[in-house]
Motif scaffolding. Structure first.
Motif, PDB file in Angstrom:
ATOM      1  N   GLU A 293       0.854  -1.053   0.046  1.00  0.00           N
ATOM      2  CA  GLU A 293      -0.024  -0.024   0.033  1.00  0.00           C
ATOM      3  C   GLU A 293       0.839   1.352  -0.086  1.00  0.00           C
ATOM      4  O   GLU A 293       0.365   2.317  -0.435  1.00  0.00           O
ATOM      5  N   GLU A 323      -8.880 -10.503  -4.344  1.00  0.00           N
ATOM      6  CA  GLU A 323      -9.667  -8.988  -3.912  1.00  0.00           C
ATOM      7  C   GLU A 323      -8.495  -8.007  -3.844  1.00  0.00           C
ATOM      8  O   GLU A 323      -8.862  -6.974  -4.248  1.00  0.00           O
ATOM      9  N   GLU A 324      -7.361  -8.623  -3.270  1.00  0.00           N
ATOM     10  CA  GLU A 324      -6.384  -7.400  -3.266  1.00  0.00           C
ATOM     11  C   GLU A 324      -5.659  -7.087  -4.548  1.00  0.00           C
ATOM     12  O   GLU A 324      -5.293  -5.894  -4.801  1.00  0.00           O
ATOM     13  N   HIS A 326      -7.502  -6.776  -7.025  1.00  0.00           N
ATOM     14  CA  HIS A 326      -8.305  -6.050  -7.779  1.00  0.00           C
ATOM     15  C   HIS A 326      -8.313  -4.514  -7.038  1.00  0.00           C
ATOM     16  O   HIS A 326      -8.447  -3.545  -7.739  1.00  0.00           O
ATOM     17  N   ARG A 327      -8.011  -4.477  -5.915  1.00  0.00           N
ATOM     18  CA  ARG A 327      -7.979  -3.365  -5.162  1.00  0.00           C
ATOM     19  C   ARG A 327      -6.391  -2.616  -5.446  1.00  0.00           C
ATOM     20  O   ARG A 327      -6.565  -1.364  -5.551  1.00  0.00           O
ATOM     21  N   LEU A 328      -5.305  -3.303  -5.691  1.00  0.00           N
ATOM     22  CA  LEU A 328      -4.158  -2.742  -5.717  1.00  0.00           C
ATOM     23  C   LEU A 328      -3.626  -2.574  -7.065  1.00  0.00           C
ATOM     24  O   LEU A 328      -2.530  -1.544  -7.195  1.00  0.00           O
ATOM     25  N   ARG A 362     -13.557  -4.106 -14.404  1.00  0.00           N
ATOM     26  CA  ARG A 362     -12.624  -3.659 -14.933  1.00  0.00           C
ATOM     27  C   ARG A 362     -12.404  -3.641 -16.508  1.00  0.00           C
ATOM     28  O   ARG A 362     -11.533  -3.352 -17.174  1.00  0.00           O
TER      29      ARG A 362
END
Length: 379
Positions: A293, A323-324, A326-328, A362
């Motif tokens: 992050e 999930e990460e 997609h988030r990062l 996306r």
């Protein structure tokens, strides 16, 4: 020879068979290749002049001639290999993709002084048998040269080949370190318990590292620990942990920093490796999450994000990794071949509904279709 050739001129099939045999017997295998192409051009009723461009040959003759080219490459390549001319053989076999035959031949080869460079070039640099080639490189040129070569070559190797070479290096440096530590103890006339590891010896004799002492080149150690990140074999990870533990015990001035998220080289690698064996998993995930992050992708690329995703998938948390990802990972950005793809994460987690939802978010039509096919659902 040429009088015998002339006598068979009335029967083209006999002519080609006779000349081919004579060329093989004489070891003129490059001429055999040209002969095979001439033979197929003649059979197809094409101009005998081989300078004629293949693009000018109409279908289906063009496709037949292309296949004849590959057949000739395979025939001549295998004959050259049988005669021990491996480098020339690979020139012909490369277009056919016949690595298996060369790999089998390399398994029987002996890298003596005369042939070592050629064998290493074929095995490692042509990636026919990278693991064997790197082992030869270590034996022939030493640790320093081998590490330098691997550092420059790694990006050209497949991930499995990188892992194979890293495994060779880890075993080699661990053995070198253990023998050096044992040799130090012998010089001090200390007792060496049978089967002792590097860590156990240092625990029993902490003065071995007193006053900035070390037992292997510290730059080699740091690089080998870095390469160890690609390892997935649980039998090799304890060796990587021993190397990192040893490095963590060195004087601080001998601990060279790496790039984030492995800036504290040995401590962070220990956290990474031990988590893969089920130790301190939560602490490792939290540390690498924070790094993913906060580490600047502008200066350091995606290395911190990749390390985090790799850690998640190797510790059995593929659904969280999806999930990460997609988030990062920004839409349109790509990661290296070492990082898991969303499709791989979906396959491991089995959460296809979430994967397809992420593809929609996306705007990834290709990924969406891939997911439908992988889930065996009709489009």
């Amino acid at each position: 020879m040429f009088r015998q050739i002339s006598s068979a001129a009335g029967d083209p099939n006999q002519l080609f068979q006779q000349v081919a045999k004579q060329l093989v017997d004489a070891g003129k295998l490059h001429q055999l290749f040209d002969l095979r192409l001439l033979e197929h051009r003649h059979k197809l009723g094409l101009a005998i002049d081989q300078r004629a461009a293949l693009d000018d040959v109409p279908s289906p003759a063009r496709e037949q001639l292309e296949q004849a080219y590959l057949d000739a490459c395979r025939e001549v390549g295998l004959l050259l290999l049988k005669s021990g001319q491996a480098r020339d053989a690979w020139t012909y076999l490369r277009p056919t993709g016949d690595k298996a035959a060369v790999r089998e031949w390399l398994a029987q080869a002996v890298p003596d002084e005369e042939h070592a460079d050629e064998l290493i070039e074929l095995a490692l640099y042509e990636a026919i048998d990278a693991e064997r080639g790197f082992a030869w490189l270590l034996a022939q040129r030493g640790t320093c040269n081998a590490i330098t070569e691997f550092d420059g070559l790694a990006a050209r190797l497949s991930v499995p080949d990188q892992r194979a070479c890293a495994a060779v290096l880890v075993r080699h440096l661990h053995d070198e370190l253990l023998q050096s530590v044992r040799g130090h103890l012998q010089r001090l006339e200390r007792e060496i318990p049978t089967g002792s590891s590097v860590v156990s010896l240092l625990t029993e004799y902490p003065d071995l590292l007193a006053d900035g002492a070390y037992h292997v080149d510290t730059s080699h150690l740091a690089t080998t620990v870095r390469f160890s990140r690609v390892l997935t074999d649980r039998k090799l990870l304890p060796l990587a942990i021993e190397l990192a533990t040893y490095g963590d015990k060195l004087a601080k001035e001998l601990q060279y920093p790496d790039q984030p998220p492995f800036e504290e080289t040995y401590r962070t690698h220990l956290l990474f490796f031990e988590a893969m064996l089920g130790e301190q998993v939560e602490a490792a995930v939290e540390y690498f999450r924070q790094q993913a992050e906060t580490v600047s992708t502008e200066y350091y690329g995606s290395s911190a994000i990749e390390a985090y995703l790799i850690l998640l998938i190797r510790t059995g948390q593929s659904e969280q990794a999806l999930e990460e990802y997609h988030r990062l990972v920004p839409v349109g950005s790509g990661l290296s071949a070492h990082a898991p793809t969303p499709l791989q994460l979906a396959e491991q987690s089995g959460n296809w509904d979430r994967y397809l939802e992420i593809c929609e978010q996306r705007d990834d039509a290709v990924g969406f279709v891939s997911g439908l096919l992988a889930r065996n659902e009709p489009v």
